[in-house]
Design a protein around this motif. Structure first.
Motif, short mmCIF file in Angstrom:
data_model
loop_
_atom_site.label_atom_id
_atom_site.label_comp_id
_atom_site.label_asym_id
_atom_site.label_seq_id
_atom_site.Cartn_x
_atom_site.Cartn_y
_atom_site.Cartn_z
N SER A 106 -28.03 7.64 37.77
CA SER A 106 -26.71 7.45 38.39
C SER A 106 -26.33 5.99 38.21
O SER A 106 -27.16 5.11 38.42
N MET A 107 -25.08 5.73 37.85
CA MET A 107 -24.67 4.34 37.65
C MET A 107 -23.69 3.89 38.74
O MET A 107 -22.98 2.91 38.57
N HIS A 108 -23.69 4.58 39.87
CA HIS A 108 -22.85 4.14 40.98
C HIS A 108 -23.32 2.80 41.52
O HIS A 108 -22.53 1.90 41.74
N ASP A 109 -24.61 2.69 41.70
CA ASP A 109 -25.19 1.50 42.33
C ASP A 109 -26.16 0.86 41.34
O ASP A 109 -27.25 1.39 41.11
N PRO A 110 -25.81 -0.25 40.75
CA PRO A 110 -26.67 -0.83 39.70
C PRO A 110 -28.08 -1.11 40.18
O PRO A 110 -29.04 -0.94 39.41
N ALA A 111 -28.24 -1.52 41.42
CA ALA A 111 -29.59 -1.82 41.91
C ALA A 111 -30.41 -0.53 42.02
O ALA A 111 -31.60 -0.51 41.69
N GLN A 112 -29.76 0.51 42.47
CA GLN A 112 -30.46 1.80 42.55
C GLN A 112 -30.83 2.27 41.15
O GLN A 112 -31.91 2.81 40.92
N ALA A 113 -29.91 2.09 40.19
CA ALA A 113 -30.19 2.48 38.80
C ALA A 113 -31.40 1.72 38.28
O ALA A 113 -32.29 2.29 37.64
N ALA A 114 -31.43 0.44 38.56
CA ALA A 114 -32.56 -0.38 38.10
C ALA A 114 -33.87 0.09 38.74
O ALA A 114 -34.92 0.14 38.08
N ALA A 115 -33.80 0.44 40.00
CA ALA A 115 -35.02 0.88 40.70
C ALA A 115 -35.53 2.21 40.14
O ALA A 115 -36.74 2.38 39.92
N GLU A 116 -34.60 3.14 39.91
CA GLU A 116 -35.03 4.42 39.35
C GLU A 116 -35.55 4.23 37.92
O GLU A 116 -36.52 4.87 37.51
N LEU A 117 -34.93 3.34 37.18
CA LEU A 117 -35.42 3.04 35.82
C LEU A 117 -36.85 2.50 35.90
O LEU A 117 -37.73 2.92 35.15
N GLU A 118 -37.07 1.57 36.83
CA GLU A 118 -38.40 1.00 36.95
C GLU A 118 -39.42 2.06 37.36
O GLU A 118 -40.53 2.09 36.83
N ARG A 119 -39.03 2.92 38.30
CA ARG A 119 -39.93 4.00 38.70
C ARG A 119 -40.35 4.83 37.49
O ARG A 119 -41.54 5.10 37.27
N CYS A 120 -39.40 5.20 36.67
CA CYS A 120 -39.71 6.07 35.53
C CYS A 120 -40.54 5.35 34.48
O CYS A 120 -41.46 5.92 33.88
N MET A 121 -40.20 4.09 34.22
CA MET A 121 -40.87 3.38 33.14
C MET A 121 -42.25 2.89 33.54
O MET A 121 -43.08 2.60 32.67
N THR A 122 -42.51 2.73 34.82
CA THR A 122 -43.80 2.15 35.22
C THR A 122 -44.70 3.13 35.96
O THR A 122 -45.92 3.04 35.84
N GLN A 123 -44.12 4.07 36.70
CA GLN A 123 -44.96 4.98 37.49
C GLN A 123 -45.06 6.36 36.88
O GLN A 123 -45.89 7.16 37.29
N LYS A 124 -44.19 6.65 35.93
CA LYS A 124 -44.21 7.96 35.30
C LYS A 124 -44.66 7.80 33.85
O LYS A 124 -44.76 6.70 33.33
N SER A 125 -44.87 8.93 33.22
CA SER A 125 -45.36 8.91 31.85
C SER A 125 -44.36 9.59 30.94
O SER A 125 -43.67 10.54 31.33
N GLY A 126 -44.25 9.10 29.71
CA GLY A 126 -43.42 9.79 28.73
C GLY A 126 -42.03 9.22 28.55
O GLY A 126 -41.32 9.64 27.64
N PHE A 127 -41.65 8.25 29.37
CA PHE A 127 -40.30 7.69 29.26
C PHE A 127 -40.30 6.46 28.35
O PHE A 127 -41.17 5.61 28.45
N VAL A 128 -39.34 6.40 27.45
CA VAL A 128 -39.30 5.31 26.46
C VAL A 128 -37.97 4.58 26.45
O VAL A 128 -37.80 3.61 25.70
#
Lengths: 374, 374, 374, 374
Positions: A106-128
């Motif tokens: 979601s790009m409504h809230d840039p900080a939230q977008a950044a947080a979800e991006l970080e979650r996926c890229m660092t805590q999850k697997s398979g995201f590039v």
């Protein structure tokens, strides 16, 4: 060519397909194999078989458009992103040497977008990387368009740059009310014919000319459809971006838009299997800026692959565009769980004389026979 | 473009010019600045000024054709090689950041050629490769043509590969008696119009198809004049080299001629400033196989540079072809005494918006104004 | 090349310049020779001298944008058209072998537009076609956009077809209110950088896909700026205009958009002097669909001509694109008072070896020396 | 594309095949359908079926090389020409809407050649031009090469010009003794790989530079194999044909070699299905100079046609190159007994949307399905 990599390839979340259906594209008379919804939901069946048959080693999957960008309610958009990312992680985990994932945001809230991006890229697997579907719908009536070139989005761009997550800017269908006088009455022009490209190319240029790439020199952007006609317009874009007439434009005064291509901006062949457009793009931005992709299931996998595999182009560029450029752009593909490796032209079946070939050329080609990677 | 590197650039040895004069090319009405012999003898005067004015940082110099290859007497040919190499070393030493040297060799005796190559590459300074003028004239009447694809030349190829000395195969004028029925009566066809290319392209193909590059995978070959039409003929060459019809052909059975380009075979733009030919070559063998060169003084430095600098081609390929490919091909250029470095497009004046430029394009160009490197 | 013809070339009506000024394009620091308003008002002075110096035989002049299309009041727009046409007739009459005229039209009332077109094409001298600046501003606040693809405009298209008056669809600046959320905040993207092309290409496609060219097979349309990126998008446009999805689209079901090019749709090089874009266009629509033009005074005459004259392209296509295609498209140019004739490559100074040229090529070129036609 | 015309297509005379066999090209393991001798002898069976299946309306047949040019005895060569022409007339008469004929000629005696040409073009039916296999073998040992650029051949050229008989200059295998030191030991380089093109391109240039085309402005020459690399070398050929250095060269001093292409010199795609070479050729000599051909049975009909039919090139050029250029070059094809007509892109199945096609593109293509003309 064997071992191609493709990455404008959509999937649908079973729980959101009803609201996020590609309604303008479905045809009543489609065969089961051509049914868009079926193909969006499928990952490991018909899709994978076609990948095998057409020399596609890996697809990076992304939630189908408009996805989170089409939801004007921030909380709902964020919930969809989370659900899509969690679902996609499990799907990629089933076959990580053949699939990888783009984060949905979601790009409504840039900080939230950044947080979800970080979650996926660092805590999850398979995201590039990330795929965004053009502007974010917003406002009470959904008719406010949020573009990402303003300073408030720097927190998002900073995260993407830091996390080595290239950002794919994908087109989307606008909502009815923001549709202008031209498109409202002529819906066929609004979508993939030309409307998609018109809007996405503007958004990409807005981000570039705002100086986002200057502020985040590690950031990488991708557009599909052979660059949404920017390569063709490149001379005129740079010629007309008169810095004296537009002193508030944020981009570095000593750079041209063309200077970013190949280092920070890349384009794919998705959905535009035009040889003249490919040659024009390579001439203007170089083969290192161009990467193969398909746009499945809106395009046919064999169609894209027959076109690409039949190009009479030197092996260096074929293998770079078809595969190795993607490994440079998405370094995580070379790490676990994907573990892809750079391959030579020979390994990819490009060039060389194979068993039983007395002469080289089209002579022995069976044009419907496609090749499997393994 | 600033900092171009050019390397099909001839000089004449003062003591041998009388016998080794480019007689077919001189014109009675040439101005002093156009006089071939004057320009062949000059290195640090008019030549260097034109390099400054046209953005050429460095030239690799070579003895003018036919050089040692034109001398049927082995001892005389070897003496000329030694004299030319010793002379050229002293000339390069006067300005090693602007000039480097190709070794001249007699090819009568492959072992002697290898020894002289080793002397130049290891005991002398400024040498970065070899230039051979097509076949070696031999025999009592000078009409025996020695080609270098036979096994007896492996001692030479082994030395070139081991010493990291790329070998430039340059054309030459045949002696009258070996001239065939076609060329004897039509001298204008015999030379640079097409005869040069016809003979050199055959010699290059002979070396490749004999398997020399397979036996010496570190060996690198160069041809000028946009590849002597091999890029244009590439499809047909590979299509017609039928391995079943020609079982004695030495080349690997699983490789195509095109497979060697960009790794072991390279071509230069010397003397063929044809944009369609350049595009054809890049399409067939890739920009990494193509390198800028001039063919001075048989061609004009400003002519070559205006052509190259005016190409509407992406910056990546312009800088690779104009400079950086040469540093990969001749690694010694990046060592003492030359100490050249890889440069970015910006450093080379390619792309970017310079002082006072409000708009990009040809608008502000003064087409006779050339740029100096320092 | 001598005897070029150019026809996206603007003039300003002295009495309307104040309201119709190209305000977004003027620069405070422009030299007198670069001042847009001065150059728009001038016809027979600096403009003609530059035509002489750069091998332009004839310009077809048109009222500068937005012209009548920018005037929301129908009566005022019609009055401006009449005044512009009357003024331009007298200007062309002063030098009809060097200038011809495009009719200016108000497009509020299609029947009135057809009548004014008929008046100019039959009762006046020097008119060879029409130039329209994209959509017609309309409505009380000027924010209604009239497009010409509806059936009510058939009376206009019928007149243009019957009178052999090709219709040039030229871009224009939108008024502020119809400007969308993207462009309002990023004015540099709105104009010639890409906004112009985005809007005009949509309007052209709207006219084609409405079936206007099918109903009037003698009608011919022209767009500038190398086709407003339609050639690059051609494959995708035709690929995505799915007739089953859009059954109400008016165009013939058995034709592709590309089928109209070269017969009913043509494009010019105006303002987009990009060699890759030119090659892409010729590949997609053929040299018979492409015509030289400049976009003076928004572009430089020498800039356009140096680019075109330096192209390494076969003589047949150079002379067709530079001149002879225009005589086919505008047959009135070959009649009184213009009396232009088809010319060979030799007559146009293209190909051939001229006085004193011993060798062909760039060798003898002085790149700032331009050539006069007479 | 339907209705293609092809005209570098060989047949063998049953009574001469034993002496005139293409021995270097036959393969022991060829299937019956691939057997060269069988396919040379066949006209109305397998050949015609493949024409039907691949959209070839008409072939102009010619006696297989070296034909009469390989016979050093004048009387025998003349007898073979007469026999071949008489035989071919009867074969064409069996199906004149699908086949036409090239005259075979002995070139020992130019007057006899002119007389036989006149006999075929005026007293026989089905002949539309001449095909010569490079130089004429002559002399007691067969090692004298007769080239056709000398004044003694003017009687032949005059007849060809007067009779509107274009002359195709086709390559041939040299006899062993005139084979030079290069080719003798490397037979694979001697033939179609590159030797053919090297010799034929020289012969063509010899004829042009001797001024033959100037003396006979109605004369038209054709070369195959994408111009035998002359388009690629065009810039260098014209650049280096220095008129001051070669004052005895017969060609007009004010013309370039490139000036003859499209008016008097034409090339075909036979045996060189290289897209980069095609693009280079069109850029250098224009689409009006380029014509489709196959080189059957030395090449595969489906191979040639799949390549040509898959080109992403504008319809105007596809139909010109594939068919209509041939009707301009061979006007007799539009007369009895052939009665071919110019066809539009639509008629040729090029462009347009056919039955049941919802979208355009490769999507629905079955790449092994070829189309019949009737």
């Amino acid at each position: 060519m064997l071992y191609k990599i493709a990455f404008e390839e959509a999937f649908a979340l079973p729980t959101s397909l009803a609201e996020n259906t590609p309604i303008g594209f479905t045809r009543a008379d489609a065969s089961p194999e051509e049914d868009l919804n079926t193909n969006l939901l499928d990952i490991h069946g018909h899709r994978l078989r076609q990948m095998d048959e057409n020399g596609v080693e890996l697809m990076i999957l992304s939630l189908n458009a408009a996805g989170c960008q089409g939801i004007a309610d921030a909380a709902k958009a964020e919930a969809l992103a989370t659900a899509a990312n969690d679902y996609l992680e499990t799907q990629v985990a089933k076959n990580p040497t053949r699939f990888a994932a783009f984060v949905a945001l979601s790009m409504h809230d840039p900080a939230q977008a950044a947080a979800e991006l970080e979650r996926c890229m660092t805590q999850k697997s398979g995201f590039v990387g990330v795929l965004l579907n053009d502007f974010q719908s917003s406002g009470p009536d959904g008719n406010t368009m949020l573009f990402y070139d303003g300073a408030r989005y720097d927190v998002f761009w900073a995260a993407a740059a830091r996390l080595q997550a290239p950002v794919y800017i994908h087109p989307r269908t606008p909502t009815a009310l923001i549709d202008d006088q031209m498109w409202r009455a002529r819906p066929w022009l609004n979508l993939s014919v030309l409307g998609f490209a018109s809007r996405v190319s503007m958004h990409l240029l807005a981000i570039i000319t705002a100086g986002v790439l200057d502020r985040f020199p590690q950031l990488k952007l991708i557009v599909g459809h052979m660059g949404e006609h920017i390569p063709f317009e490149m001379y005129r874009i740079d010629h007309k971006l008169d810095r004296d007439r537009f002193p508030t434009m944020g981009m570095r005064r000593d750079k041209l838009v063309r200077d970013y291509f190949g280092d920070q901006v890349f384009l794919t062949t998705s959905g535009h299997f035009s040889t003249p457009a490919l040659h024009c793009s390579i001439a203007e931005v170089g083969a290192q800026s161009v990467l193969f992709s398909i746009d499945y299931p809106f395009e046919s996998i064999p169609n894209a692959c027959v076109w690409f595999d039949s190009l009479q182009m030197n092996q260096h560029d074929v293998v770079a565009v078809g595969r190795n450029n993607a490994l440079g752009l998405f370094p995580r593909l070379m790490q676990a769980p994907h573990n892809l490796t750079r391959k030579s032209a020979w390994e990819c079946g490009v060039g060389g004389l194979r068993d039983g070939s007395a002469t080289y050329g089209l002579y022995n080609a069976s044009f419907n026979k496609r090749t499997a990677t393994r």
